[in-house]
Design a protein around this motif. Structure first.
Motif, mmCIF file in Angstrom:
data_model
loop_
_atom_site.group_PDB
_atom_site.id
_atom_site.type_symbol
_atom_site.label_atom_id
_atom_site.label_comp_id
_atom_site.label_asym_id
_atom_site.label_seq_id
_atom_site.Cartn_x
_atom_site.Cartn_y
_atom_site.Cartn_z
ATOM 1 N N GLU A 24 0.829 -1.314 -0.104
ATOM 2 C CA GLU A 24 -0.107 -0.042 0.182
ATOM 3 C C GLU A 24 0.665 1.131 0.198
ATOM 4 N N ALA A 25 2.249 1.303 0.364
ATOM 5 C CA ALA A 25 2.987 2.391 0.496
ATOM 6 C C ALA A 25 3.071 2.915 -1.082
ATOM 7 N N GLU A 26 3.025 4.450 -0.962
ATOM 8 C CA GLU A 26 3.129 5.232 -2.188
ATOM 9 C C GLU A 26 4.168 5.880 -2.153
ATOM 10 N N ASP A 27 4.580 6.560 -3.551
ATOM 11 C CA ASP A 27 5.650 7.502 -3.748
ATOM 12 C C ASP A 27 4.746 8.695 -4.285
ATOM 13 N N TYR A 28 5.055 9.948 -3.589
ATOM 14 C CA TYR A 28 4.435 11.193 -4.096
ATOM 15 C C TYR A 28 5.305 12.174 -4.522
ATOM 16 N N GLU A 29 5.403 12.645 -5.759
ATOM 17 C CA GLU A 29 6.378 13.547 -6.148
ATOM 18 C C GLU A 29 5.760 14.923 -5.939
ATOM 19 N N VAL A 30 6.437 15.679 -4.754
ATOM 20 C CA VAL A 30 5.636 16.708 -4.254
ATOM 21 C C VAL A 30 5.637 17.949 -5.433
ATOM 22 N N GLY A 31 4.639 18.633 -5.354
ATOM 23 C CA GLY A 31 4.320 19.349 -6.621
ATOM 24 C C GLY A 31 3.982 18.927 -8.045
ATOM 25 N N GLY A 32 3.944 17.463 -8.077
ATOM 26 C CA GLY A 32 3.901 17.081 -9.441
ATOM 27 C C GLY A 32 4.846 17.297 -10.495
ATOM 28 N N SER A 33 4.631 17.628 -11.685
ATOM 29 C CA SER A 33 5.609 18.054 -12.637
ATOM 30 C C SER A 33 6.232 19.513 -12.166
ATOM 31 N N THR A 34 5.817 20.211 -11.411
ATOM 32 C CA THR A 34 6.393 21.311 -11.123
ATOM 33 C C THR A 34 7.648 21.168 -10.275
ATOM 34 N N GLY A 35 7.340 20.235 -9.501
ATOM 35 C CA GLY A 35 8.642 19.747 -8.547
ATOM 36 C C GLY A 35 8.719 20.631 -7.286
ATOM 37 N N TRP A 36 9.795 20.465 -6.931
ATOM 38 C CA TRP A 36 10.181 21.674 -5.374
ATOM 39 C C TRP A 36 10.837 22.710 -5.576
ATOM 40 N N THR A 37 10.067 23.849 -5.728
ATOM 41 C CA THR A 37 10.584 25.156 -6.429
ATOM 42 C C THR A 37 10.293 26.364 -5.402
ATOM 43 N N SER A 38 10.938 27.303 -5.538
ATOM 44 C CA SER A 38 10.571 28.636 -5.054
ATOM 45 C C SER A 38 9.228 29.358 -6.083
ATOM 46 N N PHE A 39 8.791 30.215 -5.497
ATOM 47 C CA PHE A 39 7.692 30.971 -6.364
ATOM 48 C C PHE A 39 6.970 29.958 -7.166
ATOM 49 N N PRO A 40 6.318 28.906 -6.708
ATOM 50 C CA PRO A 40 5.613 27.958 -7.411
ATOM 51 C C PRO A 40 4.408 28.787 -8.175
ATOM 52 N N PRO A 41 4.066 28.034 -9.304
ATOM 53 C CA PRO A 41 2.362 28.576 -9.980
ATOM 54 C C PRO A 41 1.406 28.652 -8.812
ATOM 55 N N GLY A 42 0.787 29.531 -8.686
ATOM 56 C CA GLY A 42 -0.319 29.765 -7.866
ATOM 57 C C GLY A 42 0.068 30.279 -6.269
ATOM 58 N N GLY A 43 1.170 30.591 -6.201
ATOM 59 C CA GLY A 43 1.631 31.409 -5.124
ATOM 60 C C GLY A 43 1.698 30.478 -4.034
ATOM 61 N N ALA A 44 1.579 31.274 -2.716
ATOM 62 C CA ALA A 44 1.803 30.478 -1.426
ATOM 63 C C ALA A 44 0.945 29.315 -1.067
ATOM 64 N N SER A 45 -0.186 29.023 -1.726
ATOM 65 C CA SER A 45 -0.976 28.185 -1.490
ATOM 66 C C SER A 45 -0.844 26.996 -2.400
ATOM 67 N N PHE A 46 0.232 26.986 -3.476
ATOM 68 C CA PHE A 46 0.391 25.994 -4.333
ATOM 69 C C PHE A 46 0.417 24.398 -3.682
ATOM 70 N N TYR A 47 1.470 24.370 -2.721
ATOM 71 C CA TYR A 47 1.806 23.096 -2.209
ATOM 72 C C TYR A 47 0.764 22.537 -1.338
ATOM 73 N N SER A 48 -0.198 23.489 -0.567
ATOM 74 C CA SER A 48 -1.157 23.291 0.126
ATOM 75 C C SER A 48 -2.413 22.519 -0.624
ATOM 76 N N LYS A 49 -2.499 23.206 -1.878
ATOM 77 C CA LYS A 49 -3.449 22.697 -2.680
ATOM 78 C C LYS A 49 -3.007 21.381 -3.390
ATOM 79 N N TRP A 50 -1.820 21.248 -3.658
ATOM 80 C CA TRP A 50 -1.401 19.725 -4.178
ATOM 81 C C TRP A 50 -1.642 18.562 -3.221
#
Length: 210
Positions: A24-50
């Motif tokens: 059952e264990a899964e791998d989750y790529e944080v941010g999907g195709s965006t990856g882990w980056t500053s100034f993500p698309p969508g601003g400060a809420s991007f990773y929370s929404k992901w």
């Protein structure tokens, strides 16, 4: 004879359930195709929404895709996460991609310690449960106990987040795409699933002789 067969079937069912739970264990790529980056698309809420698109369970793994030397990942206490403070970090991961296994239920907090990156929205909090049928646990105390920290797979992390050394190591290929829609559980560990089915087949053949 019937009682012995019923007992053997019961044992087989228990073993099957235990084996299947390991898949059952899964791998989750944080941010999907965006990856882990500053100034993500969508601003400060991007990773929370992901993160809101997924239910994270114990033993799941967060994969932070970033270029070593340009970003890093630190695990924080809740107050430091909220204030973008980086004193007394719980864990530091300077080499990308960083694989962080969620080893216990509760709240986990992550950010990039590079100047201005946290305030730009490069921060992530996740709630981890024991299984998909359990309700989310209560929030942990503001000072997270050391035994509850996540673990890292791969190279040993540097003890300092602010003095990461650039390296030419290229990120490894992504293994699973988790842009927005969550992947089906059980698909992240095909090798374990194959081994489980092999063991179950052997047990069935053995028990059919009684």
């Amino acid at each position: 004879m019937m009682m012995a067969r019923s007992r053997n079937v019961g044992i087989l069912v228990v073993i099957t359930v235990m084996l299947l739970k390991t898949t059952e264990a899964e791998d989750y790529e944080v941010g999907g195709s965006t990856g882990w980056t500053s100034f993500p698309p969508g601003g400060a809420s991007f990773y929370s929404k992901w993160a809101s698109n997924f239910t994270f369970q114990v033993n799941d793994t967060l994969v932070f895709n970033f270029e070593s030397g340009s970003h890093s990942v630190v695990e924080l206490t809740k107050p430091n996460y909220e204030n973008c403070a980086f004193d007394n970090n719980i864990k530091t991961f300077n080499i990308g991609p960083a694989r962080v296994t969620l080893t216990a239920p509760g709240e986990f907090y992550f950010s990039c310690p590079f100047s201005g990156h946290c305030s730009s929205g490069q921060k992530l909090s996740v709630t981890v449960i024991t299984d998909s049928s359990s309700p989310p646990p209560n929030k942990t105390p503001t000072q997270a106990p050391a035994p509850r920290t996540a673990t890292v797979e791969g190279p040993s992390p540097s003890p300092s987040a602010s003095a990461s050394v650039p390296t030419t190591r290229a990120p490894s290929p992504q293994t699973h795409s988790t842009d927005i829609a969550p992947p089906p559980h059980g698909s992240a560990t095909p090798l374990t699933s194959t081994f489980s089915l092999f063991i179950i087949t052997i047990l069935i053949n053995f028990l059919s002789q009684f």
